[in-house]
Write a protein that holds these residues in place. Structure first.
Motif, PDB file in Angstrom:
ATOM      1  N   TRP A  62       0.851  -1.188   0.000  1.00  0.00           N
ATOM      2  CA  TRP A  62       0.000   0.000   0.000  1.00  0.00           C
ATOM      3  C   TRP A  62       0.894   1.249   0.000  1.00  0.00           C
ATOM      4  O   TRP A  62       2.055   1.184   0.426  1.00  0.00           O
ATOM      5  N   TYR A  63       0.326   2.363  -0.426  1.00  0.00           N
ATOM      6  CA  TYR A  63       1.051   3.640  -0.415  1.00  0.00           C
ATOM      7  C   TYR A  63       0.101   4.736   0.044  1.00  0.00           C
ATOM      8  O   TYR A  63      -1.092   4.737  -0.314  1.00  0.00           O
ATOM      9  N   SER A  64       0.609   5.669   0.837  1.00  0.00           N
ATOM     10  CA  SER A  64      -0.206   6.820   1.236  1.00  0.00           C
ATOM     11  C   SER A  64       0.662   8.073   1.289  1.00  0.00           C
ATOM     12  O   SER A  64       1.873   8.016   1.513  1.00  0.00           O
ATOM     13  N   ARG A  65       0.026   9.195   1.051  1.00  0.00           N
ATOM     14  CA  ARG A  65       0.697  10.490   1.078  1.00  0.00           C
ATOM     15  C   ARG A  65      -0.345  11.535   1.445  1.00  0.00           C
ATOM     16  O   ARG A  65      -1.468  11.501   0.973  1.00  0.00           O
ATOM     17  N   ARG A  66       0.035  12.460   2.306  1.00  0.00           N
ATOM     18  CA  ARG A  66      -0.903  13.521   2.642  1.00  0.00           C
ATOM     19  C   ARG A  66      -0.149  14.809   2.955  1.00  0.00           C
ATOM     20  O   ARG A  66       1.070  14.800   3.161  1.00  0.00           O
ATOM     21  N   THR A  67      -0.897  15.886   3.000  1.00  0.00           N
ATOM     22  CA  THR A  67      -0.318  17.184   3.311  1.00  0.00           C
ATOM     23  C   THR A  67      -0.194  17.324   4.826  1.00  0.00           C
ATOM     24  O   THR A  67      -1.194  17.206   5.537  1.00  0.00           O
ATOM     25  N   LYS A  82      -3.646   3.948  -0.869  1.00  0.00           N
ATOM     26  CA  LYS A  82      -3.843   3.295  -2.156  1.00  0.00           C
ATOM     27  C   LYS A  82      -3.178   1.922  -2.170  1.00  0.00           C
ATOM     28  O   LYS A  82      -2.027   1.779  -1.743  1.00  0.00           O
ATOM     29  N   GLN A  83      -3.909   0.943  -2.679  1.00  0.00           N
ATOM     30  CA  GLN A  83      -3.368  -0.413  -2.792  1.00  0.00           C
ATOM     31  C   GLN A  83      -2.530  -0.510  -4.065  1.00  0.00           C
ATOM     32  O   GLN A  83      -3.013  -0.231  -5.163  1.00  0.00           O
ATOM     33  N   ILE A  84      -1.273  -0.906  -3.917  1.00  0.00           N
ATOM     34  CA  ILE A  84      -0.384  -1.057  -5.064  1.00  0.00           C
ATOM     35  C   ILE A  84      -0.593  -2.413  -5.725  1.00  0.00           C
ATOM     36  O   ILE A  84      -0.698  -2.519  -6.938  1.00  0.00           O
ATOM     37  N   GLY A  85      -0.655  -3.466  -4.920  1.00  0.00           N
ATOM     38  CA  GLY A  85      -0.874  -4.795  -5.473  1.00  0.00           C
ATOM     39  C   GLY A  85      -0.491  -5.878  -4.488  1.00  0.00           C
ATOM     40  O   GLY A  85       0.181  -5.619  -3.485  1.00  0.00           O
ATOM     41  N   PHE A 112       5.033   3.778   2.836  1.00  0.00           N
ATOM     42  CA  PHE A 112       4.810   2.473   2.224  1.00  0.00           C
ATOM     43  C   PHE A 112       4.355   1.528   3.330  1.00  0.00           C
ATOM     44  O   PHE A 112       4.885   1.552   4.446  1.00  0.00           O
ATOM     45  N   HIS A 113       3.385   0.676   3.010  1.00  0.00           N
ATOM     46  CA  HIS A 113       2.871  -0.313   3.950  1.00  0.00           C
ATOM     47  C   HIS A 113       2.935  -1.679   3.274  1.00  0.00           C
ATOM     48  O   HIS A 113       2.572  -1.800   2.097  1.00  0.00           O
ATOM     49  N   LEU A 114       3.366  -2.681   4.007  1.00  0.00           N
ATOM     50  CA  LEU A 114       3.341  -4.053   3.507  1.00  0.00           C
ATOM     51  C   LEU A 114       2.639  -4.904   4.556  1.00  0.00           C
ATOM     52  O   LEU A 114       3.185  -5.124   5.650  1.00  0.00           O
ATOM     53  N   PHE A 115       1.413  -5.362   4.225  1.00  0.00           N
ATOM     54  CA  PHE A 115       0.596  -6.100   5.197  1.00  0.00           C
ATOM     55  C   PHE A 115       0.109  -7.411   4.606  1.00  0.00           C
ATOM     56  O   PHE A 115      -0.009  -7.557   3.388  1.00  0.00           O
TER      57      PHE A 115
END
Length: 236
Positions: A62-67, A82-85, A112-115
């Motif tokens: 997964w990936y995330s980004r915010r202000t 957002k799910q990358i795959g 980055f998240h890896l679950f």
């Protein structure tokens, strides 16, 4: 480092019956719809390809980004991530990882998240809500190497704590970077201690490295207290 990962790093509907009228036919259509849904779910499941090396569990990037400074709620956080795959084998992992930006090259407030498959990287997820995470704050320049060592150890089952591991996160910030590994049961001190010791070993951390364990319950409370929100989600 797990040798099998190193060695592979460079590898690169049927139509329903239209007859409606009898309860029997309605029931038949209902069963067919259920079967179709189940088949679609099976199609979405990631499986190892022929000749590939299966992992013990399936995982999702997964990936995330915010202000920074913008208030976040559960809903806005979940929309932002957002799910990358997903992948089920060593080879599938490297196909994703070899094309992903390294954490050290990310900018801004990014994660980055890896679950494990089926677990969202959120405090409130059923698999996470009774758990916590080990947190290590890194000076700039170390995130890429530490992240790779951490996720390879996780995928290679080096933590030896059964199903306790939920996932891992690398958080890129302006002044520092943070890596963490999440587990299911915060109250199990023996397991969290084993995770801590393995983490220290696989990352080759100096003896004086500060490692903090924080329960997700405490994370939610701190977030609510600080932002005055009713609910909050993980990874901020």
């Amino acid at each position: 480092m797990n040798n099998k990962f190193d060695a592979l790093k460079d590898d690169d509907s049927g139509d329903h019956d239209q007859d409606q009228g009898s309860p029997k036919n309605c029931e038949k259509e209902k069963n067919e719809d259920e079967d179709k849904e189940q088949n679609n779910a099976k199609k979405k499941m990631v499986v190892p390809g022929p000749g590939e090396h299966p992992l013990q569990y399936n995982y999702t990037f997964w990936y995330s980004r915010r202000t920074p400074g913008r208030p976040a709620s559960t809903q806005s956080y979940e929309q932002n991530i957002k799910q990358i795959g997903g992948f089920a084998s060593v080879e599938q992992f490297w196909r994703f990882y070899s094309h992903m930006i390294r954490p050290g090259d990310l900018t801004g407030h990014s994660d980055f998240h890896l679950f494990k498959e089926g677990i969202k990287p959120m405090w409130e997820d059923d698999a996470n809500k009774m758990g916590g995470k080990w947190i290590i704050r890194l000076r700039k320049g170390l995130a890429s190497r530490c992240w790779e060592n951490l996720i390879l150890a996780m995928l290679g089952e080096q933590f030896m704590v059964g199903e306790e591991i939920c996932g891992a996160v690398v958080s890129v910030r302006f002044q520092e970077d943070i890596i963490s590994i999440w587990n299911k049961t915060a109250s199990d001190q023996a397991t969290s201690g084993r995770i801590r010791d393995t983490l220290r070993r696989v990352l080759n951390l100096p003896p004086n490295t500060i490692m903090e364990y924080k329960t997700h319950t405490d994370s939610i409370k701190a977030w609510v207290d600080f932002h005055g929100l009713v609910t909050a989600s993980g990874g901020r």
